[in-house]
Design a protein around this motif. Structure first.
Motif, PDB file in Angstrom:
ATOM      1  N   LEU A 121       0.817  -1.217   0.000  1.00 45.47           N
ATOM      2  CA  LEU A 121       0.000   0.000   0.000  1.00 45.47           C
ATOM      3  C   LEU A 121       0.846   1.261   0.000  1.00 45.47           C
ATOM      4  O   LEU A 121       0.380   2.322  -0.425  1.00 45.47           O
ATOM      5  N   VAL A 122       2.061   1.168   0.508  1.00 44.09           N
ATOM      6  CA  VAL A 122       2.971   2.330   0.554  1.00 44.09           C
ATOM      7  C   VAL A 122       4.269   1.929  -0.143  1.00 44.09           C
ATOM      8  O   VAL A 122       5.300   1.699   0.498  1.00 44.09           O
ATOM      9  N   PRO A 123       4.255   1.819  -1.471  1.00 48.30           N
ATOM     10  CA  PRO A 123       5.394   1.239  -2.192  1.00 48.30           C
ATOM     11  C   PRO A 123       6.678   2.051  -2.114  1.00 48.30           C
ATOM     12  O   PRO A 123       7.770   1.498  -2.282  1.00 48.30           O
ATOM     13  N   ASN A 124       6.576   3.357  -1.872  1.00 51.74           N
ATOM     14  CA  ASN A 124       7.779   4.192  -1.808  1.00 51.74           C
ATOM     15  C   ASN A 124       8.325   4.336  -0.395  1.00 51.74           C
ATOM     16  O   ASN A 124       9.301   5.042  -0.177  1.00 51.74           O
TER      17      ASN A 124
ATOM     18  N   ASP B  16       0.990  11.237  12.419  1.00 49.99           N
ATOM     19  CA  ASP B  16       1.335  11.471  11.019  1.00 49.99           C
ATOM     20  C   ASP B  16       0.692  10.437  10.104  1.00 49.99           C
ATOM     21  O   ASP B  16       0.421  10.714   8.936  1.00 49.99           O
ATOM     22  N   GLY B  17       0.495   9.250  10.624  1.00 50.56           N
ATOM     23  CA  GLY B  17      -0.106   8.193   9.823  1.00 50.56           C
ATOM     24  C   GLY B  17      -0.998   7.314  10.666  1.00 50.56           C
ATOM     25  O   GLY B  17      -0.755   7.131  11.869  1.00 50.56           O
ATOM     26  N   ILE B  18      -2.052   6.783  10.042  1.00 52.40           N
ATOM     27  CA  ILE B  18      -2.964   5.868  10.723  1.00 52.40           C
ATOM     28  C   ILE B  18      -3.196   4.664   9.820  1.00 52.40           C
ATOM     29  O   ILE B  18      -3.610   4.808   8.667  1.00 52.40           O
ATOM     30  N   VAL B  19      -2.889   3.486  10.342  1.00 50.99           N
ATOM     31  CA  VAL B  19      -3.152   2.235   9.637  1.00 50.99           C
ATOM     32  C   VAL B  19      -4.309   1.542  10.351  1.00 50.99           C
ATOM     33  O   VAL B  19      -4.231   1.253  11.542  1.00 50.99           O
ATOM     34  N   ASP B  20      -5.390   1.304   9.620  1.00 54.01           N
ATOM     35  CA  ASP B  20      -6.569   0.648  10.178  1.00 54.01           C
ATOM     36  C   ASP B  20      -6.514  -0.846   9.911  1.00 54.01           C
ATOM     37  O   ASP B  20      -6.174  -1.283   8.800  1.00 54.01           O
TER      38      ASP B  20
ATOM     39  N   LYS C 146      -4.374   7.437   6.592  1.00 50.40           N
ATOM     40  CA  LYS C 146      -3.690   8.737   6.563  1.00 50.40           C
ATOM     41  C   LYS C 146      -2.194   8.481   6.607  1.00 50.40           C
ATOM     42  O   LYS C 146      -1.725   7.614   7.330  1.00 50.40           O
ATOM     43  N   LEU C 147      -1.428   9.231   5.818  1.00 48.78           N
ATOM     44  CA  LEU C 147       0.021   9.158   5.882  1.00 48.78           C
ATOM     45  C   LEU C 147       0.597  10.430   5.280  1.00 48.78           C
ATOM     46  O   LEU C 147       0.680  10.585   4.062  1.00 48.78           O
ATOM     47  N   ILE C 148       0.981  11.348   6.144  1.00 46.45           N
ATOM     48  CA  ILE C 148       1.501  12.644   5.700  1.00 46.45           C
ATOM     49  C   ILE C 148       2.858  12.454   5.020  1.00 46.45           C
ATOM     50  O   ILE C 148       3.737  11.764   5.526  1.00 46.45           O
ATOM     51  N   GLY C 149       3.011  13.068   3.851  1.00 45.76           N
ATOM     52  CA  GLY C 149       4.297  13.065   3.164  1.00 45.76           C
ATOM     53  C   GLY C 149       4.577  11.852   2.317  1.00 45.76           C
ATOM     54  O   GLY C 149       5.718  11.662   1.868  1.00 45.76           O
ATOM     55  N   ALA C 150       3.568  11.014   2.067  1.00 47.08           N
ATOM     56  CA  ALA C 150       3.801   9.822   1.252  1.00 47.08           C
ATOM     57  C   ALA C 150       2.535   9.462   0.489  1.00 47.08           C
ATOM     58  O   ALA C 150       1.423   9.687   0.961  1.00 47.08           O
TER      59      ALA C 150
END
Length: 333
Positions: A70-73, A263-267, A287-291
């Motif tokens: 989900l967050v490949p970078n 900064d980030g929330i993983v549900d 939510k994930l600020i900056g990505a």
């Protein structure tokens, strides 16, 4: 005839600064040994100051398949990440695996243990087949103990420990930072910084807090907010060391703390909508600020040693949950 104009609004920065490594948007500054984006970078380079490539420490690829898909970078290293989910979603296993994957990468890690004594926190690794004894011995793992001093009789607790727990406790003794007042947020933050300094954790490693639920039981809501805000600033932002913390939703839609402080929330959730009479586990990034992240749910399961793994909607759930023979997943995504 109208003049043709390009519709590509992506800025093109062909050159990168030899000091900060970021693109040079304006006129470059020539130095004795390179090209720079500003006088500050040129002067720093002339003073033989060097900066690492920001991609080397500002992004973290966790090594956990469902999350990385989900967050490949990668997750920004200056993030305070909340793992929010109800019971049964393997939230504790995810928290433990995040620490283990950091250790596997050769990075140091710290566990702030509120929910369990240090030996039980370490047992979670051993239960997964992940041997952390070498990491303890090489000073790459520390436990900030916010549990033991809450016991009414610590001596009795130690006397009743099994032979294995006693061995693990002795092996980890030098890696445990005891907090005598775990209900004192500043004291916990001070112990955390002591561990960070001891492991020289700047631009490397990870901190895991297990869990915000226990922290909330000891502190008033405003003080939990203050604690999260402080360590987010002094650890994540200042040191580029990410913090992950687990919390249960307790049957509600979200963790009751003010969510903007994260900064980030993983549900993590359970759903019975995809397979009849089967409650599948799903993970999504809210939510994930900056990505950048994919706005979708990933179905996952857990297996000791392997950790969390993803599988796709075309996979027969019976294959994943063939507990007698182990996972037989052929179509993960």
């Amino acid at each position: 005839m109208s003049e043709h104009r390009s519709t590509d609004r992506t800025p093109q920065y062909p050159l990168r600064c030899d000091h900060c490594h970021y693109p040079i948007p304006d006129e470059l500054q020539e130095g004795t040994d390179g090209q720079y984006c500003s006088e500050s970078c040129r002067e720093a380079a002339d003073d033989e100051s060097t900066m690492p490539d920001p991609d080397a420490y500002k992004r973290v690829v966790t090594g956990i398949e469902p999350l990385d898909s989900l967050v490949p970078n990668g997750i920004p290293a200056d993030s305070f990440l909340l793992l929010s989910g109800d019971e049964g979603t393997r939230r504790s296993e995810l928290l433990t695996e995040l620490v283990w994957r950091a250790i596997e990468r050769g990075e140091p890690a710290i566990v702030v243990a509120y929910a369990n004594p240090p030996t039980a926190a370490l047992e979670r690794f051993f239960g997964n087949g992940w041997n952390v004894l070498p990491a303890l011995e090489s000073d790459r793992l520390r436990i900030v103990d916010c549990f033991t001093h809450r016991l009414s009789d610590r001596e009795e607790f130690l006397e009743t420990c099994s032979q294995w727990q006693t061995f693990v406790g002795e092996a980890a003794a030098d890696s445990i930072v005891a907090v005598e007042e775990p209900s004192d947020g500043p004291a916990v933050a001070e112990a955390l910084h002591e561990a960070l300094d001891a492991l020289e954790m700047t631009e490397t490693g990870l901190v895991a807090i297990d869990s915000l639920d226990e922290l909330g039981r000891l502190l008033q809501r405003e003080r939990v907010h203050d604690f999260v805000t402080e360590v987010r600033g002094t650890v994540c932002t200042a040191r580029y060391v990410p913090i992950v913390a687990g919390a249960t939703t307790a049957g509600s839609d979200s963790y009751p703390e003010d969510e903007y402080v994260f900064d980030g929330i993983v549900d993590l959730r359970l759903t019975d909508q995809l397979a009849p009479e089967t409650r599948l586990k799903q993970l999504g990034v809210r939510k994930l600020i900056g990505a950048q992240f994919l706005p979708q749910w990933i179905t996952y399961e857990y297996e000791p040693a392997r950790g969390l793994f993803a599988f796709g909607p075309s996979t027969d759930a019976r294959e994943v949950y063939d507990l007698a023979n182990g996972p037989r997943v052929s179509d993960r995504r």
